[in-house]
Each structure stands twice: as structure tokens, then as C-alpha cells.
Design a protein around this motif. Structure first.
Motif, PDB file in Angstrom:
ATOM      1  N   LYS A 314     -55.150  29.281   9.057  1.00  0.00           N
ATOM      2  CA  LYS A 314     -54.347  28.137   8.743  1.00  0.00           C
ATOM      3  C   LYS A 314     -54.676  26.853   9.645  1.00  0.00           C
ATOM      4  CE  LYS A 314     -50.281  30.590   7.127  1.00  0.00           C
ATOM      5  NZ  LYS A 314     -48.760  31.019   7.203  1.00  0.00           N
ATOM      6  N   LEU A 315     -54.778  27.176  10.862  1.00  0.00           N
ATOM      7  CA  LEU A 315     -55.354  26.263  11.649  1.00  0.00           C
ATOM      8  C   LEU A 315     -56.651  25.455  11.257  1.00  0.00           C
ATOM      9  CD1 LEU A 315     -54.917  24.989  14.420  1.00  0.00           C
ATOM     10  CD2 LEU A 315     -56.203  26.476  15.613  1.00  0.00           C
ATOM     11  N   SER A 367     -51.864  18.522  17.559  1.00  0.00           N
ATOM     12  CA  SER A 367     -51.361  18.009  16.258  1.00  0.00           C
ATOM     13  C   SER A 367     -51.478  18.940  15.037  1.00  0.00           C
ATOM     14  CB  SER A 367     -51.880  16.456  15.837  1.00  0.00           C
ATOM     15  OG  SER A 367     -51.321  15.944  14.661  1.00  0.00           O
ATOM     16  N   HIS A 368     -52.574  19.464  14.993  1.00  0.00           N
ATOM     17  CA  HIS A 368     -53.065  20.501  13.905  1.00  0.00           C
ATOM     18  C   HIS A 368     -52.217  21.674  13.817  1.00  0.00           C
ATOM     19  CE1 HIS A 368     -55.672  17.947  11.576  1.00  0.00           C
ATOM     20  NE2 HIS A 368     -56.378  17.941  12.461  1.00  0.00           N
ATOM     21  N   ALA A 369     -52.083  22.276  15.227  1.00  0.00           N
ATOM     22  CA  ALA A 369     -51.572  23.247  15.707  1.00  0.00           C
ATOM     23  C   ALA A 369     -50.112  23.263  15.511  1.00  0.00           C
ATOM     24  CB  ALA A 369     -51.926  23.757  17.133  1.00  0.00           C
ATOM     25  N   SER A 370     -49.555  22.167  15.644  1.00  0.00           N
ATOM     26  CA  SER A 370     -48.194  21.851  15.431  1.00  0.00           C
ATOM     27  C   SER A 370     -47.999  21.907  14.066  1.00  0.00           C
ATOM     28  CB  SER A 370     -47.640  20.359  16.174  1.00  0.00           C
ATOM     29  OG  SER A 370     -47.969  20.505  17.436  1.00  0.00           O
ATOM     30  N   ASN A 371     -48.868  21.146  13.222  1.00  0.00           N
ATOM     31  CA  ASN A 371     -48.619  21.136  11.665  1.00  0.00           C
ATOM     32  C   ASN A 371     -48.280  22.554  11.056  1.00  0.00           C
ATOM     33  OD1 ASN A 371     -48.797  18.296  11.785  1.00  0.00           O
ATOM     34  ND2 ASN A 371     -51.140  18.260  11.173  1.00  0.00           N
ATOM     35  N   ILE A 372     -49.134  23.723  11.682  1.00  0.00           N
ATOM     36  CA  ILE A 372     -49.018  25.117  11.061  1.00  0.00           C
ATOM     37  C   ILE A 372     -47.992  25.814  11.961  1.00  0.00           C
ATOM     38  CG2 ILE A 372     -51.222  24.936  10.275  1.00  0.00           C
ATOM     39  CD1 ILE A 372     -51.844  27.053  12.320  1.00  0.00           C
TER      40      ILE A 372
END
Length: 409
Positions: A314-315, A367-372
Motif C-alpha cells: 500500500k505504501l 505524507s504517503h505513510a500517513s495516507n495509508i
């Protein structure tokens, strides 16, 4: 004068055209006369389009030699031609002895150009993913370099370029192609956007980036700033190669592509093993034969069937916008993309240390880590940045252990 008006008055009285520029200018006029005015002149009789009269060959060489000799014997305030390019070294030790020197104060030690894949400034745009191959045995990407002038192609080992490529793919959507780019045949071009520019303008873009970096270190008024160009990347890296202990001409030219006479026609130019020693030298490894140790999914329990497998997928899906099929799961270049993602995480601390906490690369990664909604199994309340920090440590610890094992073998 170098820059002059119709009255031959220059903007800068002491800057003059070099001998080669002037003889080339005359040569263009001679070619125009030959084609459009004096096509039947006896001096051109029997010559091919690519051939010139013998007198012009002698005059051209004689003029350049005499002009340079005159400049040497009569030094003055005039500056003739373009100044010599400054080689761009990664480390001050390659220019003069000693480790304890503050490198930003030295003009020869410029940007840390880890992307040594650059050879000629304009030729970088001809990199093509169709030519790339990941060697599973050597754990190295073969990203061949195409010489457009001599139409030669040779293997080039990409050892530690994953974090740079990962940042490019994540921050600039480097693996996304518009319909127009696909239509024009640029889907597999590594730098598709550069194909909208001429080769020379690509070289100028790189030169301007380097100049800006140098100006930030040494000031806009540094007298030799104009000597910083993309050509310095090649002269610096070749000079660095020549100083590596025990490297041979064969090993160095396997990476640089320079000719070594008739032997070159018998050498396997696409032999990746042949290119590895020079790649190790340019990356300052201890030995010409250092084996590559890459980050693995196992180090963060993201390999198939492990606890973080789906989280990591997902990341990656959030980090990279991919429209090139070869970089999709299960395809031949997907392992390169996985290694790029792992390398970004591995160098998370290094990037913050070198570029500051506000840098765009680590901010986008978090930010991408937070998104998932990335979480840590041992601490579900840990913030995404904390999870990346833990993964960073796990990857580095794993690599250190495997390097120790390889060194002991």
C-alpha cells in the motif's frame, strides 16, 4: 571580442573569441561558398561532400597553432575562448591530500553527484528502460549508456542510485507518462520530458543546476563560476577513476566508454561484470570487487506472507504513480522499484541530516505513510514518521550484518 555588435565593439573588452571558434566560423563561410557560389571551382573538383581541399586542412591547423602560440607568448588582459571546465570531484582527497578540509570552500569539490550515471550532458536523455536489466546474481542494475556521436553502447552498473531514482519517481512522478508522451514513443524513456528539448539545452539545464549549487556555496561573484558545466561531471569522475589503487585502463574504460584502440572491437561491451570494478571505484568502495548489498523486504517483515507485506504494498502504491507496465508488480523492473522504495526508507535519517527536516523527499515519504495509515504492530499509537524511523533502523542493521558476512568470506 566575444560579444560584439555590428561595429565589432564588445561588451567586455578583455573577452575574445578563441582560435577554434574563429576558424570554425570561417569554415562555415567556406562551406557556404562551396555549395552556393563556387561549386565548380577546381579546388573542390572530385571531392566528396565530407572532404575539404588539402590547403584548408593545413591552413586550419596552422592558424589554430599560431594563434595559440601568440596568446602564450604575449600574455595580457585578454581572455581567449571559453575557460577550461572545472572537473567536479565528489571528494577533496581526489584533488589534493588531506581529509580535514572544509570542502565547501574549495571550488573543485562541488555537489555530491551520486548520480554518476551522467556521462555527456545531453546524452542522459537517451536512457531507455527497454535496455535496463536487473542482474539477480550480481544484485546490480545494468543501465547501458548510449553514445550518440559514435553510436556505441556499453554496460553501466548502477550500484547505489536507488535513493535518487526513488526520489525522482516519488517527487516528480518519474514513472508516469502522458498520452502525448506515449504517442510520441517516449513511454520507456527514463527522462521523457527531456525529449521536448535539444541535446544542448539538456546539457545547459544540468550546467545551470550545478552553477546554482556552486554559487550557493561560493557566492554569485566567484570568478570561475562560468567554468562549472555538465562536462565537469565526466572529467571529474574519469580523473577520480584514474587515481583509484590498482585500477587498470581496461577496467576504467569499461565504464567511461573511451576507446583503447583496436582491442575495443573484440571486447564484450555489454558485459556487466567488466563494468563492476570501475563502478566500485567511482563509488569509493574499499575494493574494486566489493559485492553489492541491497535492502530487502525481509528486513522489515514485508516479504511474501510476512506481517508487513500488505502495508508495504500500500505504501508503494501511494508513493509511486506508475504507468509503465514493466514497473508493475510481477514485471521485470518491479524489483528495481521495490529497491528504490526500500532505499528511500533506508536513507531517511541521512536525507534529513544532509538536507534538513523540511526537505521535500522525507516530507513526501511521511505524507504517503500517513495516507495509508501506516502502523507498527508493536506500538499501534506510533506516528507514521516513527514507523519509517524504525524501518530505517531495521534496514540499516540488516545491511550492516550482511556486509560483515560478505567481508568475512
Amino acid at each position: 571580442p566575444k560579444y560584439f555588435n555590428e561595429d565589432l565593439e564588445g561588451r567586455d573588452n578583455n573577452k575574445c573569441l578563441g582560435a577554434k571558434t574563429k576558424i570554425q566560423y570561417i569554415g562555415k563561410h567556406l562551406d557556404d561558398l562551396r555549395r552556393n557560389v563556387l561549386s565548380h571551382h577546381p579546388d573542390f573538383k572530385g571531392l566528396k561532400d565530407t572532404e575539404v581541399p588539402e590547403w584548408w586542412t593545413k591552413l586550419r591547423k596552422g592558424y589554430v597553432d599560431e594563434a595559440n602560440r601568440f596568446q602564450t607568448k604575449n600574455p595580457g588582459d585578454e581572455v581567449f575562448g571559453h575557460p577550461d571546465v572545472i572537473p567536479l570531484y565528489r571528494d577533496l582527497r581526489h584533488r589534493r591530500g588531506g581529509k580535514d578540509v572544509d570542502w565547501p570552500d574549495d571550488p573543485r569539490v562541488m555537489v555530491d553527484v551520486r548520480m554518476i550515471l551522467l556521462r555527456g550532458g545531453g546524452e542522459v536523455k537517451f536512457q531507455n528502460y527497454n535496455d535496463w536489466r536487473f542482474d539477480h546474481l550480481l544484485q546490480v542494475v545494468d543501465a547501458p549508456w548510449q553514445e550518440t556521436k559514435i553510436l556505441d553502447c556499453y554496460s553501466r552498473a548502477g550500484l547505489y542510485f536507488y535513493v535518487q531514482k526513488g526520489a525522482f519517481y516519488m517527487c516528480e512522478k518519474g514513472l508516469y507518462r502522458t498520452d502525448e508522451q506515449v504517442k510520441k514513443g517516449f513511454e520507456h524513456a527514463v527522462y521523457a520530458s527531456l525529449h521536448a528539448r535539444s541535446d544542448n539545452s539538456v546539457a545547459k539545464i544540468i550546467s545551470n543546476i550545478l552553477k546554482n549549487e556552486v554559487a550557493n556555496k561560493l557566492g554569485e561573484d566567484w570568478e570561475d563560476l562560468e567554468r562549472v558545466t555538465s562536462r565537469g561531471l565526466r572529467s571529474g569522475s574519469v580523473s577520480q577513476l584514474s587515481m583509484f589503487p590498482n585500477i587498470t585502463v581496461f577496467q576504467a574504460t569499461a565504464l567511461t566508454g573511451h576507446s583503447i584502440g583496436n582491442l575495443r572491437s573484440y571486447l564484450d561491451q555489454r558485459n556487466l561484470v567488466k563494468a563492476l570494478p570501475a563502478a566500485n571505484a567511482i563509488h569509493q568502495n574499499k575494493s574494486l570487487y566489493t559485492e553489492s548489498v541491497l535492502p530487502t523486504l525481509q528486513s522489515i517483515s514485508a516479504d511474501p506472507g510476512s506481517a508487513n507485506e500488505e502495508v508495504f504494498k500500500k505504501l508503494m502504491g501511494s508513493m509511486f504513480t506508475v504507468s509503465i507496465e514493466d514497473f508493475s508488480p510481477g514485471e521485470k523492473h518491479y524489483i528495481i522499484l521495490v529497491t528504490c522504495a526500500l532505499s528511500l526508507i533506508r536513507h531517511y535519517r541521512d536525507i534529513i541530516k544532509d538536507c534538513g527536516a523540511a526537505n521535500v523527499v522525507t516530507r513526501k515519504l511521511v505524507s504517503h505513510a500517513s495516507n495509508i495509515n501506516i502502523t507498527h504492530l508493536g506500538n499501534p499509537y506510533l506516528k507514521p514518521a516513527g514507523v519509517i524511523e524504525i524501518w530505517c533502523g531495521l534496514i540499516n542493521d540488516d545491511i550492516s550484518k550482511r556486509k560483515e558476512i560478505k567481508d568475512a568470506e
